[in-house]
Each structure stands twice: as C-alpha cells, then as structure tokens.
Design an enzyme around this catalytic site. Structure first.
Site, PDB file in Angstrom:
ATOM      1  N   SER A   1       6.231  -1.619  -2.433  1.00 24.72           N
ATOM      2  CA  SER A   1       6.474  -0.233  -2.047  1.00 24.72           C
ATOM      3  C   SER A   1       5.182   0.062  -0.967  1.00 24.72           C
ATOM      4  O   SER A   1       3.943  -1.114  -0.925  1.00 24.72           O
ATOM      5  CB  SER A   1       6.345   0.761  -3.077  1.00 24.72           C
TER       6      SER A   1
ATOM      7  N   TYR B   1       3.353   3.377 -11.601  1.00 19.26           N
ATOM      8  CA  TYR B   1       4.166   2.895 -10.487  1.00 19.26           C
ATOM      9  C   TYR B   1       3.247   2.171  -9.325  1.00 19.26           C
ATOM     10  O   TYR B   1       3.611   0.914  -9.067  1.00 19.26           O
ATOM     11  CB  TYR B   1       4.729   3.998  -9.671  1.00 19.26           C
TER      12      TYR B   1
END
Length: 314
Positions: free
Chosen positions: A143, A156
């Site tokens: 990401s 995350y």
C-alpha cells in the site's frame, strides 16, 4: 508496438482474490496465459463460479481453494494444495481504524496475521517449488501506507511496512536465481468496497459524488483519479514478464503521485509566532519536517469529524 506478456504454462496463486484487486490481478494473469488459483476464506458457489468464468473466458485452468489467511497452517496448505506455484501474489488484507490506546489487541493480531504473516507462510512453501521449476515470481501487494503513515492505522501500516521489508529479504535470498520478488504499493483503487463507501461519504459531507471523490477520498492522491484493478493487474503481469527479470526487491507505487507528494522536502519558514515547517508543495504546516500530513489529519479529527478511512489499495 504493443507490449505483451506471455505466461503460458505458468501457474499463479493469488490470495484474497474473490473480489477487488486480487480478482483483477487473477483476471489479467489469466489473459496473459497463466493458470490461476483463486483464494479467500469463504467456500461459496459464487467463489467457484468466479474461477469457472475466468477459465471459460480465457481458456486457462482456473481453480478456487478455500484457506483462512489468518492461520499459518492453512496458508502453507494453500500452496501445497495448488500443487504448482510459479507465481505467488500475496494480496489478502483487512483493516481496522483506532488510536493505539484503544486499538483492540485481537484486531492487531488479526491484521498482522493476514496482512503480513500470511505472506511469510505462503512464500516459505512456494520458494522451493520455484527453485525446483527454475523460475519464479513473488509479487506482494502492500500500500502507499507501506511507504508512508497516517494516524489511527497502526496495525495496517506496521504490516504493510513489514511486507515491503519481507519482499526485500526475499529478493536478496533469491538474487542469484531466476526468481524475483517485488512489492506493489497502490494508493486508492476503485474496487467494489471503495465504490460502496461513496454514497455514505456523500451524505456525511453533503457533497456531490465528484466532490467527495476529489476532495475527500482522493485528497492525498495528486492525480485525483482512482487507480483501477486492471492497472493493478497489468503492473503485476509486467513484473512477471521477462522484461522485468532484473527488477527485484523494489516497491512499485501505483498511487497517482501520493508518495511523491509526501516525500517532497519541507523547508523552514519563519512566521510571526516563530519558526515552523511548511510543505514546499503548499500543504498544511506541521511542527517538524515530514509531519505536516499527519498533523493535518490529526487536527482535522480534533477540529471537526473523523477523517473518512476508505482503505488505500482495497
């Protein structure tokens, strides 16, 4: 002259691939001739139907194998059950948003297990298969948050930074072999999950669809456009091609300039109240170099409402 990728005879295993980015990658690899193994933690008729549809459209072999990526033994069994794994795409991921003191320990454990540890387990089983075959590709989906950070997403961001590091280690351990390992770091990708968040965000901010997308969801993405699952699939296919044989240990950003903006130098600038740091790109101010976006987000939370949190790359 069009660039083409021929993956005929190769088999790709894609975790978390019954929707969104994972499914888009599976479809593009199948178009390039690779046999594909889809995966998720469910075992529905619809899951197997996705594999059948890919097989019917592209003519490759396509299967669906259920495996829970939060469990290491099931991650390893997925690769073993696939039988062959020339191409491994670690894509499975989940998200939870909360401050560190309030972050549930069980959510932390689940995110680290699915977003990071699963990639270790699948890679550990796939690499011997690739070595035996004399060829292999590992593509891990991280990401923009594998290269930057935001508040309230500690697990995350820790997992995605970990994926980038795991990829580099995998690349170094296979550097003298015909095996590569790379990371793709997407910004906001228009998936069904993200699409479903748009109407609620429109209501929350009393904005049009266009304004919500441009000024809220894509505020940190300079292109002001979503990446597409087809673009994610195309980038993955390229990394699996012979043209990318010397690309390994690299993080490829597909984020419309997000990380380029965050990486720009901050310059010290005096104000009537003393010296502060101002982003050269014209962004908001922060108390230290590199802190302007984080502080901006935190201030917005304190000043008005919680920032919307559609998941980058999902």
């Amino acid at each position: 002259m069009a660039f083409t990728v021929d993956l005929s005879g190769k088999t790709a295993v894609i975790t978390g691939s019954n929707s969104g980015i994972g499914l888009g990658i599976a479809q593009e690899l199948a178009k390039a001739g690779a046999n594909v193994v889809l995966n998720s933690f469910t075992d529905r008729k619809e899951d197997h139907a996705l594999a059948e549809e890919i097989a019917n459209v592209t003519g490759v072999e396509a299967r669906y194998i259920k495996a829970d990526m939060s469990k290491g033994d099931e991650c390893r069994k997925l690769i073993k059950d696939a039988g062959v794994c020339d191409i491994l795409i670690n894509n499975a991921g989940i998200q939870h948003v909360a401050g560190i003191p309030e972050f549930p320990a069980e959510k932390w454990d689940a995110i680290i297990a699915i977003n990071l540890s699963s990639a270790f387990h699948t890679t550990a089983v796939a690499l011997p298969m690739m070595r035996e075959a004399g060829w292999g590709r590992v593509v891990n989906i991280a990401s923009a948050h594998g290269l930057t950070a935001s508040p309230y997403k500690s697990a995350y961001i820790a997992a995605k930074h970990g994926i980038v590091g795991l990829t580099k280690t995998t690349a170094l351990e296979t550097a003298e072999e015909p095996i590569t390992a790379n990371t793709i770091c997407p910004g906001y990708v228009l998936t069904p999950l993200v699409e479903s968040q748009i109407p609620d965000t429109m209501k929350e901010y009393d904005m049009s669809r266009e304004d919500v997308i441009k000024n809220v969801m894509l505020k940190r993405q300079p292109s002001k456009e979503f990446a597409t699952v087809e673009q994610m699939g195309g980038t993955t296919a390229f990394l699996c091609s012979d043209a990318a044989a010397q690309i390994t240990g690299t993080a490829i950003s597909v984020d419309g300039g997000w990380t380029a903006l965050c990486a720009r130098r901050r310059a010290k600038s005096p104000t009537p109240n003393g010296s502060i740091w101002r982003c050269k790109a014209g962004g908001p101010m922060g108390p230290s170099p590199g802190a302007c976006w984080t502080v901006c987000c935190r201030k917005k939370r304190l000043r008005s409402r919680a920032c919307p949190a559609p998941l980058p790359g999902r």
